[in-house]
Design a protein around this motif. Structure first.
Motif, mmCIF file in Angstrom:
data_model
loop_
_atom_site.group_PDB
_atom_site.id
_atom_site.type_symbol
_atom_site.label_atom_id
_atom_site.label_comp_id
_atom_site.label_asym_id
_atom_site.label_seq_id
_atom_site.Cartn_x
_atom_site.Cartn_y
_atom_site.Cartn_z
ATOM 1 N N THR A 61 0.806 -1.219 0.000
ATOM 2 C CA THR A 61 0.000 0.000 0.000
ATOM 3 C C THR A 61 0.841 1.270 0.000
ATOM 4 O O THR A 61 0.305 2.362 -0.194
ATOM 5 N N TYR A 110 1.600 7.943 3.481
ATOM 6 C CA TYR A 110 0.246 7.895 2.936
ATOM 7 C C TYR A 110 -0.313 9.294 2.679
ATOM 8 O O TYR A 110 -0.134 10.202 3.495
ATOM 9 N N VAL A 114 -5.855 8.363 2.406
ATOM 10 C CA VAL A 114 -5.582 7.069 3.058
ATOM 11 C C VAL A 114 -5.591 7.253 4.572
ATOM 12 O O VAL A 114 -6.217 6.470 5.298
#
Length: 148
Positions: A61, A110, A114
């Protein structure tokens, strides 16, 4: 060395075609954060696209914080999962031990979209928190256009 007309034609097609290699993420359960940072920085620097077409969990991610969001899209099969960072089990006698420093580092990469999702869902914990393709994921990343 003699150059044939076929060789010239092939060369002209290669030169005229844009060099583009897309990364298709289909089943990525994560791994070492530093390896993902390096991989995604190379993709970003080469201006390549990332298509999430399946599972993208854990360190995978990091793509959202390193590759520009306009170069990332998700297909209907996409699923992403977030959890706290862990120390390498080789250094913890095979025991899963969370790392506050590693988790903080992950969060620092992030984008706000997010981070907002993670906060709304109780923060990063030892449990994997997943987002399947749909409205919640589209608030973070765009669905892939059909030509991708």
């Amino acid at each position: 060395m003699r150059i044939t007309s076929l060789a010239l034609l092939s060369l002209s097609v290669l030169v005229a075609s844009p060099a583009r290699a897309d990364l298709h993420i289909r089943r990525d359960h994560g791994g070492y954060v530093e390896e993902y940072k390096a991989k995604y920085k190379r993709i970003r620097d080469r201006k390549e696209r990332v298509i999430i077409d399946g599972i993208c969990n854990s360190a995978c991610t990091l793509v959202f914080g390193i590759v520009p969001m306009n170069k990332i899209c998700v297909t209907p099969k996409a699923s992403v999962g977030f959890h706290q960072a862990y120390y390498d089990k080789a250094f913890t006698f095979g025991i899963k031990v969370t790392s506050a420093e590693g988790t903080s580092d992950l969060m620092s990469y992030y984008p706000e979209t997010v981070k907002d999702w993670i906060r709304r869902n109780g923060g990063l914990t030892t449990e994997m928190k997943k987002i399947k393709n749909g409205r919640e994921l589209w608030k973070i990343v765009d669905p892939c256009p059909e030509e991708w």
